[in-house]
Design an enzyme around this catalytic site. Structure first.
Site, mmCIF file in Angstrom:
data_model
loop_
_atom_site.group_PDB
_atom_site.id
_atom_site.type_symbol
_atom_site.label_atom_id
_atom_site.label_comp_id
_atom_site.label_asym_id
_atom_site.label_seq_id
_atom_site.Cartn_x
_atom_site.Cartn_y
_atom_site.Cartn_z
ATOM 1 N N HIS A 68 0.716 -1.198 0.018
ATOM 2 C CA HIS A 68 0.020 0.041 -0.059
ATOM 3 C C HIS A 68 0.877 1.376 0.108
ATOM 4 C CE1 HIS A 68 -3.396 -2.590 0.772
ATOM 5 N NE2 HIS A 68 -2.672 -3.266 1.904
ATOM 6 N N HIS A 113 -5.335 1.005 -2.711
ATOM 7 C CA HIS A 113 -6.460 0.911 -3.804
ATOM 8 C C HIS A 113 -5.885 2.383 -4.497
ATOM 9 C CE1 HIS A 113 -7.874 3.435 -0.347
ATOM 10 N NE2 HIS A 113 -8.685 3.873 -1.048
#
Length: 206
Positions: free
Chosen positions: A104, A124
Site C-alpha cells: 500500500h 487502492h
C-alpha cells in the site's frame, strides 16, 4: 503492453457459489486469487480441489496467504500480506511458487522487489466501497511506482473497464478486480468487459 487480468475472490460467497463463478469465468481471466481469509486451510484446499475437478487449471490459481495450500495443491503461486511469511522464506523453502506481495506504500513495494517478489498488488488506486474513508493512491503514485520497479505492478481498487487505458499509460502490468466481477449479475460478461480494454495476447508474469 497487455494488461494481465487478475480476479480476486471476496470471501463472501458460499463454497458452491464460489466454485460456480470461478469455473464459469476462468477462461476469461489470466489469474485467480483465492482470497478466503475466514476459511481454514482444509476448506481452501477443498475449494481448490473442486475448482481443479471443474476444469480450472492449477496454473491459474494463486492462494492468498496459505503457502501450505498453494504448495500441496501445486498452484501457480501465493499472495502474501503484511502478516504472512516473509518473501525470502517462501523463496527459500518453496522455490517453484510465484510470489506476489500486497503493498500500500511506495517503500513496501521497493522492499518487496528487493526481497524477491515476482509482482506486487498495489492499491487502492481509485475510490472503492471496500476502503470507504481512505484516500486512494491515484494514478500519479502508481506511475511513480511503476517507473521505479522492474517487477510488474498489478493495480487494484475501484477499477472499472473504462479505466484500463489510463492504467496502462501509468505503467501497470495488470489489474486486479474483485466486486466488478464477483458481484456482477453476469460475471462472465463482466469479465469479458474488462478484456475489451486490453491489447490482444497475453504475457506471463515475470
Amino acid at each position: 503492453m497487455t494488461l494481465q487480468l487478475h480476479l480476486v475472490t471476496d470471501g463472501k460467497k458460499t463454497r458452491e457459489q464460489l466454485v460456480c463463478i470461478l469455473s464459469d469465468v476462468h477462461e476469461s481471466v489470466d489469474v485467480i486469487h483465492v482470497r478466503e481469509k475466514d476459511r481454514s486451510a482444509k476448506e481452501i484446499m477443498e475449494i481448490v480441489e473442486e475448482l481443479l475437478a471443474s476444469g480450472v487449471p492449477a496454473g491459474k490459481l494463486i492462494i492468498h496467504d496459505r503457502v501450505d495450500v498453494a504448495r500441496v495443491m501445486n498452484c501457480y503461486g501465493v499472495q502474501l500480506a503484511y502478516h504472512s511469511l516473509g518473501i525470502s522464506e517462501v523463496r527459500k523453502y518453496f522455490p517453484h511458487l510465484r510470489v506476489g506481495k500486497s503493498v500500500h506504500r511506495y517503500e513496501e513495494a521497493i522492499e518487496a522487489e528487493r526481497d524477491g517478489a515476482d509482482f506486487v498488488l498495489y492499491g487502492h488506486v481509485y475510490p472503492t466501497a471496500s476502503k470507504s474513508g481512505k484516500t486512494p493512491k491515484g494514478l500519479d503514485e502508481l506511475s511513480s511506482l511503476t517507473r521505479s520497479l522492474r517487477i510488474p505492478v498489478i493495480a487494484i481498487g475501484g477499477i472499472s473497464p473504462e479505466k484500463l487505458p489510463e492504467l496502462r499509460a501509468a505503467g501497470a502490468g495488470g489489474i486486479a478486480v474483485m466486486s466488478g466481477i464477483m458481484d456482477a449479475k453476469d460475471w462472465v460478461q463482466a469479465a469479458k468487459a474488462y478484456q475489451t480494454g486490453r491489447l490482444a495476447g497475453k504475457e506471463e508474469i515475470r
